[in-house]
Every structure is written in C-alpha cells, then in structure tokens.
Design a protein around this motif. Structure first.
Motif, PDB file in Angstrom:
ATOM      1  N   ASP A   1       0.834  -1.207   0.000  1.00 32.57           N
ATOM      2  CA  ASP A   1       0.000   0.000   0.000  1.00 32.57           C
ATOM      3  C   ASP A   1       0.866   1.253   0.000  1.00 32.57           C
ATOM      4  O   ASP A   1       0.631   2.189  -0.764  1.00 32.57           O
TER       5      ASP A   1
ATOM      6  N   ARG B   1      -9.860   7.284  -6.171  1.00 30.53           N
ATOM      7  CA  ARG B   1      -8.995   8.256  -6.838  1.00 30.53           C
ATOM      8  C   ARG B   1      -9.610   8.763  -8.136  1.00 30.53           C
ATOM      9  O   ARG B   1      -9.441   9.910  -8.507  1.00 30.53           O
TER      10      ARG B   1
ATOM     11  N   ARG C   1     -10.545   6.040  -0.370  1.00 32.39           N
ATOM     12  CA  ARG C   1      -9.377   5.806  -1.230  1.00 32.39           C
ATOM     13  C   ARG C   1      -9.720   5.942  -2.709  1.00 32.39           C
ATOM     14  O   ARG C   1      -8.896   5.632  -3.564  1.00 32.39           O
TER      15      ARG C   1
ATOM     16  N   ASP D   1      -4.107  -1.152  -8.114  1.00 30.46           N
ATOM     17  CA  ASP D   1      -5.333  -0.472  -7.686  1.00 30.46           C
ATOM     18  C   ASP D   1      -6.534  -1.412  -7.791  1.00 30.46           C
ATOM     19  O   ASP D   1      -6.565  -2.315  -8.636  1.00 30.46           O
TER      20      ASP D   1
ATOM     21  N   GLU E   1     -11.310  -0.771   0.157  1.00 29.12           N
ATOM     22  CA  GLU E   1     -10.420   0.105  -0.610  1.00 29.12           C
ATOM     23  C   GLU E   1     -10.742  -0.020  -2.095  1.00 29.12           C
ATOM     24  O   GLU E   1     -10.331  -0.972  -2.763  1.00 29.12           O
TER      25      GLU E   1
ATOM     26  N   SER F   1       0.841   4.099  -2.818  1.00 25.02           N
ATOM     27  CA  SER F   1       0.263   5.408  -2.569  1.00 25.02           C
ATOM     28  C   SER F   1       1.306   6.517  -2.564  1.00 25.02           C
ATOM     29  O   SER F   1       0.969   7.696  -2.585  1.00 25.02           O
TER      30      SER F   1
ATOM     31  N   CYS G   1     -13.409  13.197  -5.429  1.00 25.88           N
ATOM     32  CA  CYS G   1     -12.341  13.021  -6.420  1.00 25.88           C
ATOM     33  C   CYS G   1     -12.825  13.557  -7.772  1.00 25.88           C
ATOM     34  O   CYS G   1     -13.996  13.858  -7.948  1.00 25.88           O
TER      35      CYS G   1
ATOM     36  N   ASN H   1     -10.355   2.122  -5.634  1.00 24.44           N
ATOM     37  CA  ASN H   1      -9.611   3.281  -6.147  1.00 24.44           C
ATOM     38  C   ASN H   1     -10.165   3.839  -7.443  1.00 24.44           C
ATOM     39  O   ASN H   1      -9.855   4.973  -7.817  1.00 24.44           O
TER      40      ASN H   1
END
Lengths: 474, 64
Positions: free
Chosen positions: A7, A234, A232, A151, A201, A11, A257, A203
């Motif tokens: 992770d 993105r 998380r 991801d 999680e 990240s 985001c 992404n």
C-alpha cells in the motif's frame, strides 16, 4: 486487499508518470504529424497487400502507400467509408468483408457494433495483437486519469458479449495491472454497493454516465456519503452519454475526487480521447476537454456538408483512421458523431494533440445511446409499425426517481383496431414490447393512449424525446 | 556447438525458448514506468504459464 508495505509503495506516487507516454506528449505538432504519417504509410502498405477493400480504395485514389508525402495529400485523395459501405462489403463477402486485414483464421476476437439502425451491425475481426492494442486503448486513459498497478477497480459496464465495450475494459484493466471487479450486468446496484463496502479500498470506477448517477443516487439513499464510504477512491471515469456540467461538479463533490471522461467506439478500438487528469469540468466551471490519442489514431473533424475541416471551436463530424489496428481497421471512417473541435494551440494544455469538448458529443443522425445500446428511432419504428393495429407512437427516454434510465413508448391504435381491440389489448402491447426488445436490445415500457394524445407528424416525424439529463439531480 | 534449441524434441526446444523469454520478461518487469509495468507483468504471466505448461516432465521428478 494488499499488504501495508505494498500500500505504502503504491500510494507514495499515485500519479507517477509514464516515460513512454511523456515521449509522445513532448513531441512538437510537426513531429507528431510526422509520426502519424509514418504509421499511416505502414498501415496502408500492409492493407494494400491484405485487404481487397482498401486496395481498391488506394487504387481509386492513386495512392502509393509507400510514397505518401503528407497527411494533407492523403486526406485530399483517399475516399471516406461509411457504415453503409462496410455493411455492403460484409454482405458481399460475409462475415467480415474484404476490409479484414488479416487471414480469417487469425481472427481471435469478434466485435460487432451495438447498432440497431435497421441497416445492420458492423463486424470487426481482431487479431491477438489487436486484443492487446484494444486493452492498451482502454488502459491508456485510465492510467492518465490515475489508475495504477495494484489499484482496485470496479468495472460497472457489462463484460463480454460481442461488443468492444464488453471486452476492452477487461483487457484494459488486466494489462494496467489493476485488481478488477467486473460487476457490470452481473450484480444489482445494491449488491455492487455491498461488494464495494466489503472490499473497502476501491480506487477506480468505470461506468456509463447514467450508471454513475444511479450508483451515486443509490448510495445516498442508503445514507452513505460516497467520499466517506470510499475514502481511497482516486478516479471516476465515465463514457457514453452527455450530462449537465452542474451534475459533474456535484458528483466530484460527493465522491471527493475528480470526474474524468473518455470518448471511445468500436471504430477507435477503444478510447480515442480522454480528459487525461484534467477533469471533465474545469476549475472555472466550464466543460473540460478530451485530448485525442493522435499517436494511435488519426482524427479529422469535418463539416459533413462540405467535407472540409472545421475551425477550432466549431462542431463537425469525427472521421477516424486506425494507425495500429490490423484486424478490421477503419480508414477515414465517418463516425456520424458530432464533436466540438479544439485545436492543440487553443487547448491551453501545452500538449501537442488536438481535443474535443467534454459532455457534448452528439450525433448527426438521431441515434440514442441507451443502456450501452445504440438505438436508432428507425429501429423502433420498424418494430412498432410491424403491428398494423398501431396508428402512431411517441417514445421518451428519461432518468427515473431511482436514477435509472427508462424508456416509455406510448402507442395509439388505428380507428379500426380501437373499435375491436381496446381496451383489452395487453397481448398486442406485449408483442410490441418484445419486437422492440428484439430489435434494440432495450426493454421499453409500452402503454396505450388515445389517438388524440399523440401528435400528427406532417413532415419529418420526431417521435423521440431524451429527458435523461433533467433527471440528473443529486 | 549443439544447443538445446537444436534439440529434435520440440517440447524441449520450446521450453528453452520460453525460459529465455521468461528471463527477458522478468527484466522488463523491473521498469520504472508504471504504465508499462502492468503490461510487462501481463506478458510475464502469460510466458510463465507457458513455461510451466511446457516444462519437461522429468524436470519435475516425473518419469514419463
């Protein structure tokens, strides 16, 4: 989903750049066009030897593929192709037509357009190499939008089947190195949310505009604020349908985001343009730009009346030439898509590639994109009027209270049928519904209304209204 | 000089080629380019599966 060490590693640089992509973007405009010309020469040389369809066109244009001096010379001489041209070729030489650029036994994947134009569906044979290229042309905009190896990605577009959109995303996420959950078409919206919450999680989400709206609406109804439920996240990446700019801003706020958008098609063998990491809406609230992947695909934006290039800021028809695809490449294919063209010098991005405006892709014909299907009103006309009891109809596509795309077809009976059938005509309405589904792949609600509730079309019938964007409220 | 690629056994010959490709793929996976990394890992995975598929039976301690 992964070890803490992994992770941390991922990240640390979520938007770490690609040296390879940076090379393309550092070219000057003349250098980029020189690269396009070299690739075009290679493509046409290959097709001259492998495709009778394109060999004939090269001969008509009196083009020696190894001696093209400029893109301008090519544009001026090489004839465009249309859907009708491809269908005629396929009918004469089934199933792939003479435009297939590889031996039939090297076709490893078959893609068809989702067309319901009534004309037929284009068929594309893809080689093993094309399958990777299609994956690359999906992974590319997603990488630019922030997707990185490792991801967790949720693909909300139905996978598999016969379409490019069914296969490209799977390959794209695979070669991007993402951990992909292909949930489109297999789980209900609530079941998708349950799975996303279990995974934790997440992404990246890829979805149609309408489906992202529906997913967001469903989360809010469950009392879940997207950015808190998925801190998380993105990248949200949408394609396929237009939207109000205010909606895009609201989505970005809710998820915490940036919303990114891509333009793609079967003819592009994936995505041909995307917002990179700029966002679908600019900081001043104006619509963003999708920059074209011109090192892989040659694009023209032409006035369909004159077939001359439009000027920067004007709207025209997108014409596409594949520079890398070998299976069923398109060379100067008229997409019918209406785009607002922005020349590279006017994008303000410093990138050498031209761009098209976000959220305003339209059609020069009346095709509608409904739940991933290309639906032409003429296909619905054919389904409805195959039933002689029907005098007229109107159709509406809209976003319902749950954020879901729905279609309603209101039909009226002929005078004679009204006197014999009404009000008991459930069987007829069911038959009309089935006929529409068969031709369009879209289940539409069919309701009976009195004849005087429907308009009389005295010139060109405009039976369809699209009210989806009015329903994008969160 | 005779090399394994000269072998008359096509399975053994392919295995040697694939092993070399796997080594090359491993080298590509050391890239610093995150866009190419996923694609190289994809390539590596496909080659690794083929290497395993073509591994001579006697190398796994199995007598054919």
């Amino acid at each position: 989903m992964s070890s803490p060490a992994h992770d941390t590693q991922r990240s640390a640089q979520p938007f770490a750049p690609s040296a390879r992509i940076a090379q393309f973007l550092s070219l000057s405009r003349p250098q980029l066009e020189a690269l396009q010309l070299a690739k075009l020469g290679r493509q046409l040389t290959r097709l001259c030897g492998s495709s009778a369809y394109y060999r004939t066109r090269l001969e008509q244009a009196r083009i020696d593929p190894q001696a093209i001096r400029s893109l301008g010379d090519f544009f001026a001489a090489f004839p465009t192709s249309t859907k009708a041209d491809f269908l005629a070729d396929q009918n004469a030489y089934p199933p792939f037509g003479e435009r297939l650029g590889i031996p039939r036994d090297e076709v490893a994947l078959v893609n068809m357009t989702g067309g319901t134009s009534g004309q037929g569906q284009e068929i594309y044979g893809r080689s093993q190499r094309d399958i990777h290229t299609q994956g690359y042309l999906h992974a590319l905009p997603w990488f630019l939008a922030g997707l990185r190896p490792g991801d967790v990605a949720f693909n909300c577009v139905p996978a598999g089947g016969l379409t490019t959109g069914g296969w490209g995303p799977g390959e794209g996420l695979r070669i991007a190195g993402a951990t992909a959950f292909h949930v489109g078409g297999t789980l209900s919206t609530d079941a998708k949310i349950d799975l996303m919450l279990r995974v934790g999680e997440v992404n990246f989400i890829y979805a149609s505009t309408n489906y992202l709206h529906r997913l967001t609406d469903a989360l809010l109804r469950r009392g879940l604020e997207p950015k808190r439920a998925f801190p998380r996240m993105r990248t949200l990446f949408i394609a396929a349908e237009g939207y109000p700019v205010e909606w895009a801003g609201r989505i970005a706020d809710l998820w915490g985001c940036v919303l990114q958008e891509g333009y793609g098609s079967t003819q592009c063998a994936g995505f041909g343009a995307s917002t990179f990491d700029d966002g679908a809406v600019r900081s001043d609230g104006a619509r963003g730009l999708m920059h074209l992947f011109e090192w892989e695909t040659l694009f023209e934006v032409l006035d369909p009346a004159t077939m001359q290039p439009v000027r920067s800021g004007e709207t025209g028809e997108l014409v596409v030439t594949n520079l890398s695809i070998e299976g069923s490449p398109v060379i100067r294919f008229r997409t019918g898509d209406s785009v607002r063209f922005i020349a590279s010098r006017d994008t303000g991005s410093g990138r050498p590639v031209h761009a098209i405006e976000c959220g305003t892709i339209g059609r020069f014909d009346d095709m509608m994109k409904i739940r991933g299907n290309n639906v032409w009103p003429s296909a619905v006309d054919a389904a409805v009027f195959a039933h002689r009891e029907i005098a007229e109809y109107v159709g509406q596509v809209f976003t319902d209270g749950q954020g879901k795309t729905e279609c309603e077809v209101r039909v009226a009976l002929t005078e004679q049928a009204a006197s014999t059938l009404a009000p008991d005509c459930a069987q007829l309405l069911g038959a009309v519904q089935n006929a529409i589904k068969e031709r369009t792949n879209v289940l539409m609600k069919v309701v009976l209304v009195p004849r005087n509730e429907l308009p009389e079309f005295t010139y060109k019938a405009r039976r369809w209204t699209d009210q989806r964007q009015q329903g994008y409220r969160l | 000089v005779s090399t394994p690629e000269d072998s008359t056994d096509p399975t053994e010959r392919d295995y040697v080629v694939l092993t070399r490709m796997l080594s090359d793929a491993e080298q590509l996976c050391r890239t610093d380019d995150p866009f190419m990394l996923g694609q190289y890992r994809h390539l590596h995975g496909r080659v690794a599966a083929l290497v395993d598929m073509m591994r001579p039976a006697n190398s796994a301690g199995i007598v054919p």
